[in-house]
Scaffold this active site. Structure first.
Site, mmCIF file in Angstrom:
data_model
loop_
_atom_site.group_PDB
_atom_site.id
_atom_site.type_symbol
_atom_site.label_atom_id
_atom_site.label_comp_id
_atom_site.label_asym_id
_atom_site.label_seq_id
_atom_site.Cartn_x
_atom_site.Cartn_y
_atom_site.Cartn_z
ATOM 1 N N TRP A 56 2.257 3.026 -2.430
ATOM 2 C CA TRP A 56 1.870 4.000 -3.456
ATOM 3 C C TRP A 56 0.490 4.565 -3.186
ATOM 4 C CZ3 TRP A 56 3.684 2.868 -9.141
ATOM 5 C CH2 TRP A 56 5.073 2.972 -9.191
ATOM 6 N N ASP A 95 -5.654 -11.999 -8.727
ATOM 7 C CA ASP A 95 -4.570 -12.079 -9.695
ATOM 8 C C ASP A 95 -4.936 -11.264 -10.934
ATOM 9 O OD1 ASP A 95 -2.604 -12.784 -11.526
ATOM 10 O OD2 ASP A 95 -2.547 -14.881 -10.904
ATOM 11 N N LYS A 133 6.654 0.372 -13.270
ATOM 12 C CA LYS A 133 7.977 -0.189 -12.978
ATOM 13 C C LYS A 133 8.312 -1.229 -14.039
ATOM 14 C CE LYS A 133 8.495 -3.026 -9.412
ATOM 15 N NZ LYS A 133 8.616 -3.334 -7.969
ATOM 16 N N GLY A 180 0.776 -1.240 0.000
ATOM 17 C CA GLY A 180 0.000 0.000 0.000
ATOM 18 C C GLY A 180 0.801 1.280 0.000
ATOM 19 N N ASP A 195 3.215 -0.988 -9.984
ATOM 20 C CA ASP A 195 4.462 -1.373 -9.320
ATOM 21 C C ASP A 195 4.551 -2.897 -9.288
ATOM 22 O OD1 ASP A 195 6.846 -0.528 -8.130
ATOM 23 O OD2 ASP A 195 6.067 -0.785 -6.103
ATOM 24 N N ASP A 244 -4.245 -6.212 -6.074
ATOM 25 C CA ASP A 244 -3.032 -6.991 -5.853
ATOM 26 C C ASP A 244 -3.421 -8.430 -5.548
ATOM 27 O OD1 ASP A 244 0.131 -6.030 -5.061
ATOM 28 O OD2 ASP A 244 -0.455 -8.079 -4.570
#
Length: 208
Positions: free
Chosen positions: A65, A99, A164, A63, A124, A83
């Site tokens: 971000w 997922d 990322k 958490g 991320d 997530d």
């Protein structure tokens, strides 16, 4: 790799982790992860977030971000986060555990976005790393391609994307793909990103 080598490598990682100044600062400030500082650096240079925005956070747990973005978009803003791992609640964050590669999870995420105009998609996400680049890089590239697909689906014209990416095979092609969709694209390596890590952050603004 022998158990002894793995143990030595793990010990080095733990020692580096807990002596990391950003880890120490995160603990002092009560932050969920050192990733908070990476996004703060990006915000200082690229000004992605403004009050009232709707933001999608992929690979959100634990958490860091989302915790940062809440401070930037305020009470009228909204974050839809996803997530595979669980995440403790954050006020202002609508969290979906699942997922992201699963079509049903993707559908549920899109339903939560609904008719909202999403101004920022951020990712991320990273796969579980094996330590073998030939295995890890393709897995990571698959995730960032999915994140870009999310941009195509929900990101409003003029919107921004921060993701990322691990440098390696497929990176240059992915960068070209992003440049075809956005008017301005930068590759950032925040000071709070470990120097030996292959990770960089692509910051794309001005969705065409």
């Amino acid at each position: 790799m022998t158990g002894k080598k793995r143990s030595a490598s793990s010990s080095r990682w733990l020692q580096e982790h807990f002596s990391d100044k950003y880890v120490q600062q995160a603990q002092k400030k009560g932050l969920r992860s050192r990733a908070w500082f990476k996004l703060d650096e990006i915000q200082q240079s690229d000004k992605l977030f403004k009050p009232g925005m709707t933001v999608v956070d992929l690979g959100a747990a634990p958490g860091g971000w989302s915790q940062y973005v809440v401070t930037q978009i305020g009470g009228k803003g909204r974050i839809i986060a996803c997530d595979l791992l669980p995440m403790d609640p954050i006020v202002g964050v609508d969290f979906l555990q699942g997922d992201f590669r699963d079509e049903l999870v993707m559908k549920a995420l899109l339903e939560r976005v609904g008719d909202s105009k999403v101004q920022v998609v951020m990712s991320d996400m990273a796969p579980n790393m094996s330590g073998t680049p030939a295995v890890d890089i393709p897995r990571a590239m698959y995730l960032v391609e999915l994140a870009l697909d999310m941009c195509r689906d929900v990101l409003a014209p003029g919107g921004s994307f921060v993701v990322k990416v691990f440098q390696g095979e497929g990176f240059d092609e992915y960068l070209r793909e992003i440049r075809s969709l956005f008017t301005k694209v930068k590759v950032r390596k925040p000071d709070s990103s470990r120097a030996r890590s292959r990770e960089v952050y692509i910051v794309a603004t001005g969705r065409k």
